[in-house]
Design a protein around this motif. Structure first.
Motif, mmCIF file in Angstrom:
data_model
loop_
_atom_site.group_PDB
_atom_site.id
_atom_site.type_symbol
_atom_site.label_atom_id
_atom_site.label_comp_id
_atom_site.label_asym_id
_atom_site.label_seq_id
_atom_site.Cartn_x
_atom_site.Cartn_y
_atom_site.Cartn_z
ATOM 1 N N SER A 80 0.835 -1.208 0.000
ATOM 2 C CA SER A 80 0.000 0.000 0.000
ATOM 3 C C SER A 80 0.870 1.259 0.000
ATOM 4 O O SER A 80 0.578 2.228 -0.706
ATOM 5 C CB SER A 80 -0.926 0.001 1.222
ATOM 6 N N LYS A 81 1.941 1.231 0.771
ATOM 7 C CA LYS A 81 2.842 2.381 0.823
ATOM 8 C C LYS A 81 3.459 2.657 -0.547
ATOM 9 O O LYS A 81 3.552 3.816 -0.991
ATOM 10 C CB LYS A 81 3.943 2.117 1.853
ATOM 11 N N THR A 82 3.835 1.593 -1.264
ATOM 12 C CA THR A 82 4.476 1.744 -2.567
ATOM 13 C C THR A 82 3.518 2.294 -3.612
ATOM 14 O O THR A 82 3.874 3.173 -4.407
ATOM 15 C CB THR A 82 5.046 0.392 -3.037
ATOM 16 N N ILE A 83 2.265 1.781 -3.608
ATOM 17 C CA ILE A 83 1.323 2.240 -4.643
ATOM 18 C C ILE A 83 0.895 3.685 -4.388
ATOM 19 O O ILE A 83 0.685 4.454 -5.324
ATOM 20 C CB ILE A 83 0.102 1.290 -4.733
ATOM 21 N N VAL A 84 0.803 4.092 -3.120
ATOM 22 C CA VAL A 84 0.500 5.489 -2.788
ATOM 23 C C VAL A 84 1.611 6.402 -3.312
ATOM 24 O O VAL A 84 1.347 7.446 -3.922
ATOM 25 C CB VAL A 84 0.315 5.666 -1.262
ATOM 26 N N ALA A 85 2.846 6.001 -3.091
ATOM 27 C CA ALA A 85 3.980 6.799 -3.565
ATOM 28 C C ALA A 85 3.975 6.898 -5.089
ATOM 29 O O ALA A 85 4.291 7.956 -5.663
ATOM 30 C CB ALA A 85 5.288 6.181 -3.077
ATOM 31 N N LEU A 86 3.586 5.816 -5.739
ATOM 32 C CA LEU A 86 3.540 5.802 -7.203
ATOM 33 C C LEU A 86 2.466 6.760 -7.725
ATOM 34 O O LEU A 86 2.723 7.570 -8.633
ATOM 35 C CB LEU A 86 3.257 4.375 -7.681
ATOM 36 N N LEU A 87 1.276 6.689 -7.129
ATOM 37 C CA LEU A 87 0.192 7.577 -7.546
ATOM 38 C C LEU A 87 0.541 9.038 -7.260
ATOM 39 O O LEU A 87 0.278 9.924 -8.081
ATOM 40 C CB LEU A 87 -1.108 7.194 -6.842
ATOM 41 N N ASP A 88 1.151 9.282 -6.114
ATOM 42 C CA ASP A 88 1.532 10.651 -5.757
ATOM 43 C C ASP A 88 2.592 11.210 -6.712
ATOM 44 O O ASP A 88 2.630 12.412 -6.967
ATOM 45 C CB ASP A 88 2.043 10.698 -4.310
ATOM 46 N N SER A 89 3.432 10.323 -7.220
ATOM 47 C CA SER A 89 4.485 10.785 -8.133
ATOM 48 C C SER A 89 3.890 11.324 -9.437
ATOM 49 O O SER A 89 4.501 12.137 -10.115
ATOM 50 C CB SER A 89 5.469 9.648 -8.435
ATOM 51 N N TYR A 90 2.670 10.864 -9.781
ATOM 52 C CA TYR A 90 1.980 11.366 -10.967
ATOM 53 C C TYR A 90 1.005 12.493 -10.630
ATOM 54 O O TYR A 90 0.247 12.929 -11.494
ATOM 55 C CB TYR A 90 1.206 10.227 -11.643
ATOM 56 N N LYS A 91 1.005 12.912 -9.346
ATOM 57 C CA LYS A 91 0.041 13.922 -8.870
ATOM 58 C C LYS A 91 -1.385 13.505 -9.193
ATOM 59 O O LYS A 91 -2.237 14.313 -9.607
ATOM 60 C CB LYS A 91 0.352 15.295 -9.463
ATOM 61 N N ALA A 92 -1.651 12.213 -8.993
ATOM 62 C CA ALA A 92 -2.978 11.663 -9.284
ATOM 63 C C ALA A 92 -4.006 12.175 -8.279
ATOM 64 O O ALA A 92 -3.711 12.331 -7.094
ATOM 65 C CB ALA A 92 -2.928 10.141 -9.248
ATOM 66 N N ASP A 93 -5.210 12.419 -8.767
ATOM 67 C CA ASP A 93 -6.325 12.809 -7.918
ATOM 68 C C ASP A 93 -7.106 11.538 -7.602
ATOM 69 O O ASP A 93 -7.825 11.009 -8.460
ATOM 70 C CB ASP A 93 -7.205 13.828 -8.650
ATOM 71 N N TYR A 94 -6.960 11.019 -6.398
ATOM 72 C CA TYR A 94 -7.583 9.742 -6.049
ATOM 73 C C TYR A 94 -8.103 9.767 -4.617
ATOM 74 O O TYR A 94 -7.674 10.560 -3.793
ATOM 75 C CB TYR A 94 -6.584 8.591 -6.216
ATOM 76 N N GLN A 95 -9.057 8.898 -4.361
ATOM 77 C CA GLN A 95 -9.546 8.688 -3.008
ATOM 78 C C GLN A 95 -9.210 7.268 -2.583
ATOM 79 O O GLN A 95 -8.969 6.402 -3.434
ATOM 80 C CB GLN A 95 -11.057 8.929 -2.920
ATOM 81 N N THR A 96 -9.212 7.038 -1.278
ATOM 82 C CA THR A 96 -8.840 5.714 -0.773
ATOM 83 C C THR A 96 -9.896 5.189 0.186
ATOM 84 O O THR A 96 -10.690 5.944 0.749
ATOM 85 C CB THR A 96 -7.485 5.750 -0.043
ATOM 86 N N PHE A 97 -9.887 3.883 0.350
ATOM 87 C CA PHE A 97 -10.727 3.222 1.350
ATOM 88 C C PHE A 97 -9.852 2.247 2.120
ATOM 89 O O PHE A 97 -9.150 1.426 1.525
ATOM 90 C CB PHE A 97 -11.890 2.478 0.679
ATOM 91 N N ASP A 98 -9.884 2.340 3.458
ATOM 92 C CA ASP A 98 -9.083 1.471 4.319
ATOM 93 C C ASP A 98 -9.836 0.173 4.560
ATOM 94 O O ASP A 98 -10.782 0.126 5.353
ATOM 95 C CB ASP A 98 -8.796 2.189 5.644
ATOM 96 N N ILE A 99 -9.416 -0.899 3.895
ATOM 97 C CA ILE A 99 -10.132 -2.176 3.998
ATOM 98 C C ILE A 99 -9.956 -2.819 5.375
ATOM 99 O O ILE A 99 -10.708 -3.731 5.740
ATOM 100 C CB ILE A 99 -9.719 -3.146 2.861
ATOM 101 N N LEU A 100 -8.991 -2.359 6.166
ATOM 102 C CA LEU A 100 -8.821 -2.900 7.512
ATOM 103 C C LEU A 100 -9.910 -2.412 8.460
ATOM 104 O O LEU A 100 -10.100 -2.986 9.543
ATOM 105 C CB LEU A 100 -7.450 -2.517 8.084
ATOM 106 N N GLN A 101 -10.624 -1.363 8.068
ATOM 107 C CA GLN A 101 -11.674 -0.818 8.914
ATOM 108 C C GLN A 101 -13.027 -1.485 8.656
ATOM 109 O O GLN A 101 -13.992 -1.211 9.378
ATOM 110 C CB GLN A 101 -11.810 0.703 8.686
#
Length: 223
Positions: free
Chosen positions: A152-173
């Motif tokens: 999860s940490k890696t994919i967030v960093a990847l999306l942020d590197s493209y300045k992607a506009d995204y929302q997330t859902f925490d499946i652990l909750q």
């Protein structure tokens, strides 16, 4: 009532067989968030309104057979049980959700198990709504500020590197979403990335698309 330390499958089964509500924290001593939840259930055990509730904790990695049976995939996880049946659960460090669920279930000795009282049809509708909540949705463990696994940490960093506009859902909750989405999307692992309601894939697929140059044009960008 003090918080009981459980250390074996026999002790666990004895704890949950009562008609009274049992609240059990599956923890790991190395996880800071587990220390927080231990403090939470310790304080809750002293409250007058929790007088009839049994509180306990069990080290998840020391009793793998119990953790497997209870569906524990991450810590902290708190389960609520009675009559040898898990009636509800809280995945992740969410003290307010624990308090709310304990209050709800302790008010009724005839709670219906969570899997029985939630319709599969309603779950499918909910998953569709979540997938389409934003043009780009990432289902991950934790959140962008506090990822709870390396993927999860890696994919967030990847999306942020493209300045992607995204929302997330925490499946652990939400265990219903976590288990239901695996079947709904026929994708057994997390994270899962969706764009315009369509599953792109997990970290490996997203990383391959990034390396091939396909990914950037697909992602909505922050203005």
């Amino acid at each position: 009532m003090a918080v009981t330390d459980l250390s074996s499958q026999l002790e666990y089964e004895d704890c949950i067989k009562s008609q009274d509500l049992s609240v059990i924290h599956f923890y790991a001593p190395w996880a800071d968030q587990c220390s927080q939840i231990n403090d939470v259930i310790s304080e809750m055990s002293k409250l007058p309104e929790c007088k009839g509730v049994k509180f306990a904790k069990i080290e998840a990695e020391k009793v793998p057979e119990v953790s497997l049976k209870a569906g524990i995939t991450a810590v902290p996880t708190v389960i609520l049980a009675r009559n040898s049946t898990i009636v509800d659960r809280v995945d992740g460090a969410n003290p307010s959700a624990i308090a709310e669920k304990v209050k709800s279930h302790s008010a009724s000795k005839n709670s219906i198990p969570i899997d029985v009282c939630k319709s599969q049809v309603n779950l499918e509708d909910r998953l569709k709504n979540l997938i389409n909540r934003a043009p780009c949705m990432l289902f991950m463990k934790g959140n962008p500020a506090n990822p709870r696994c390396g993927f999860s940490k890696t994919i967030v960093a990847l999306l942020d590197s493209y300045k992607a506009d995204y929302q997330t859902f925490d499946i652990l909750q939400d265990n219903d979403v976590r288990e239901g989405l695996k079947k709904f999307s026929n994708w057994p692992t997390y994270p899962q990335l969706y764009v315009n309601g369509e599953l792109i894939g997990g970290l490996d697929i997203v990383r391959e698309m990034s390396e091939s140059g396909e990914l950037e044009s697909m992602l909505p960008k922050k203005s």
